[in-house]
Design a protein around this motif. Structure first.
Motif, PDB file in Angstrom:
ATOM      1  N   GLU A 143       0.584   4.215   1.064  1.00 49.53           N
ATOM      2  CA  GLU A 143       0.712   4.980   2.306  1.00 49.53           C
ATOM      3  C   GLU A 143       1.735   4.342   3.250  1.00 49.53           C
ATOM      4  OE1 GLU A 143      -2.134   3.858   1.096  1.00 49.53           O
ATOM      5  OE2 GLU A 143      -3.092   5.693   0.339  1.00 49.53           O
ATOM      6  N   GLU A 144       1.991   3.040   3.077  1.00 49.56           N
ATOM      7  CA  GLU A 144       2.918   2.326   3.954  1.00 49.56           C
ATOM      8  C   GLU A 144       4.278   2.111   3.307  1.00 49.56           C
ATOM      9  OE1 GLU A 144       0.913  -1.301   4.848  1.00 49.56           O
ATOM     10  OE2 GLU A 144      -0.851  -0.324   5.683  1.00 49.56           O
ATOM     11  N   GLU A 189       0.840  -1.193   0.000  1.00 51.12           N
ATOM     12  CA  GLU A 189       0.000   0.000   0.000  1.00 51.12           C
ATOM     13  C   GLU A 189       0.875   1.243   0.000  1.00 51.12           C
ATOM     14  OE1 GLU A 189      -3.105  -0.010  -0.623  1.00 51.12           O
ATOM     15  OE2 GLU A 189      -3.182  -2.199  -0.586  1.00 51.12           O
ATOM     16  N   TYR A 200       2.197   7.194  -8.036  1.00 53.46           N
ATOM     17  CA  TYR A 200       0.870   7.793  -8.191  1.00 53.46           C
ATOM     18  C   TYR A 200       0.513   8.037  -9.661  1.00 53.46           C
ATOM     19  CZ  TYR A 200       0.697   8.660  -3.154  1.00 53.46           C
ATOM     20  OH  TYR A 200       0.671   8.512  -1.791  1.00 53.46           O
TER      21      TYR A 200
END
Length: 439
Positions: free
Chosen positions: A151-152, A149, A391
């Protein structure tokens, strides 16, 4: 309990080894997936190779039994190739037709109807297929192998609060044992050491072999006209210029300087220091937006639009460094001398590349399997740098959590031969930074 996993085509194109990732459960391949693999196998790219790999494996399994009844896999599971059966009659009227996704759902419904006590799970990287499966009462999941993920994602550095006396001693000794309040550090992890009481600070990098934090001094001279403008760029240049670190990953949004820093360091190591024989810069060929179709000209002319971002960075480095004043006529001179090579990723498979500084730009558009193919090409005394923005992905078969760049960062973060830096602040221009943040 044994489960029936019905696989979508995109799972096998993403990871040709996916058939072996479901332990001792049943892996069911709808016949329409076999047809789609047949369509992709003609492509002369990674997707085509993955399709051919899967097709050859399934064909090889025919000698062990009937694919329609199921053949055993090495991991204790079972492989079946299935038709829709009565699944079409179980589909709602809205899903009738020749759409391949609906045929896959029909197979899943047929399997569920035939074995009511065995859970059926549809595995697909297609969001809409998973939504339709859920609407039909089927359990649907993304292919999770190797997912990280965003965010991690490991940043490659952390901030640590220390006493001012510790910072003073650190500057005096140039290296020190890690501060006592720091949890386990990873090899080549960077530290921003701060003392809130005195506003003192220092930058360091953890040396796992010496179990010590090494002080990072400021760059006294530019690297091909480039100086770090923030701490993350400082970390990036440090790891890019370290010959003991053979794999570097740089991630960050547009304008943070990933590609520029990598090329500048590569030119320093090849053209100036002569540590490597050649700088090889490559990137996957994926258009942004609608493809404009075939391009005229020879191979070099066809590839120029795809490679232009790399040429732009090299031209900028020549313009901002003292090379022009020293009589160099531009990067074409380096290409003619064999020091610089810029080519598409398509040509890298099958090669053995020793003694080269290899930069793979836009690595977020690669699958983990494709990154593995690239890294296994690196020969003796070669260094590989992967840059990209998780992204901004143009490849429809990967996302921010399953792309090759993110997976490589996660898998290699504990290795002494590897280093990673997440670049955060945009330095291209105030407009580029504002656009990256608010759009």
């Amino acid at each position: 309990m044994i489960k029936n996993f019905v696989l979508d085509t995109n799972v096998l194109l993403h990871d040709p080894n996916a058939l072996h990732k479901f332990q001792d459960n049943r892996v069911i391949i709808p016949i329409t997936v076999v047809e789609e693999l047949d369509h992709f196998k003609k492509d002369l790219n990674m997707l085509g190779r993955n399709a051919r790999t899967v097709s050859k494996f399934i064909d090889k399994m025919r000698v062990t039994g009937s694919l329609s009844k199921g053949v055993p896999l090495e991991n204790g599971g079972e492989l079946r190739v299935a038709f829709c059966g009565n699944g079409n009659s179980l589909l709602p009227a809205e899903l009738y037709g020749e759409k391949k996704d609906n045929h896959i759902l029909a197979v899943a419904l047929s399997v569920q109807a035939g074995e009511k006590d065995v859970p059926v799970v549809v595995i697909s990287k297609d969001t809409n297929l998973r939504i339709k499966a859920d609407a039909l009462g089927l359990r649907a999941e993304d292919y999770e192998s190797g997912r990280v993920e965003i965010e991690e994602l490991y940043q490659g550095f952390r901030e640590v609060e220390v006493e001012k006396g510790w910072i003073d001693a650190f500057y005096a000794a140039t290296e020190s044992a890690p501060p006592g309040n720091v949890e386990e550090l990873l090899p080549n992890e960077y530290l921003v050491l701060r003392s809130d009481a005195s506003n003192a600070s220092a930058l360091g990098r953890y040396d796992a072999s010496r179990k010590a934090v090494r002080h990072l001094p400021p760059f006294k001279e530019d690297v091909w006209g480039v100086r770090p403008r923030n701490k993350e760029q400082h970390f990036a240049l440090d790891i890019l210029l370290d010959d003991s670190v053979k794999l570097v990953t740089l991630a960050g949004k547009a304008g943070t300087g990933k590609t520029l820093l990598a090329i500048a360091a590569g030119l320093r190591k090849t053209s100036d220091d002569e540590v490597y024989q050649r700088l090889l810069v490559s990137r996957p060929v994926f258009p942004m937006g609608k493809d404009i179709g075939f391009l005229p000209g020879d191979v070099e002319e066809k590839l120029k639009p795809w490679m232009q971002p790399i040429f732009d960075n090299v031209e900028y480095l020549f313009g901002s460094s003292k090379r022009k004043r020293q009589g160099m006529r531009g990067y074409q001179e380096l290409i003619n001398l064999g020091i610089l090579e810029i080519e598409p990723l398509t040509y890298i498979r099958g090669r053995s590349i020793p003694n080269q500084y290899i930069i793979i730009d836009e690595a977020q558009n690669l699958t983990p399997h494709e990154v593995k193919t690239i890294l296994t090409r690196a020969g003796e005394n070669s260094k590989v740098v992967l840059t990209g923005d998780p992204y901004q992905i143009d490849n429809p078969f990967v996302d921010s959590a399953s792309n090759g760049l993110s997976c490589t960062v996660e898998k290699f973060k504990g290795e002494i031969l590897a280093g990673h830096v997440m670049l955060i602040k945009g330095e291209r221009s105030p407009l580029a930074e504002l656009a990256a943040n608010i759009l």
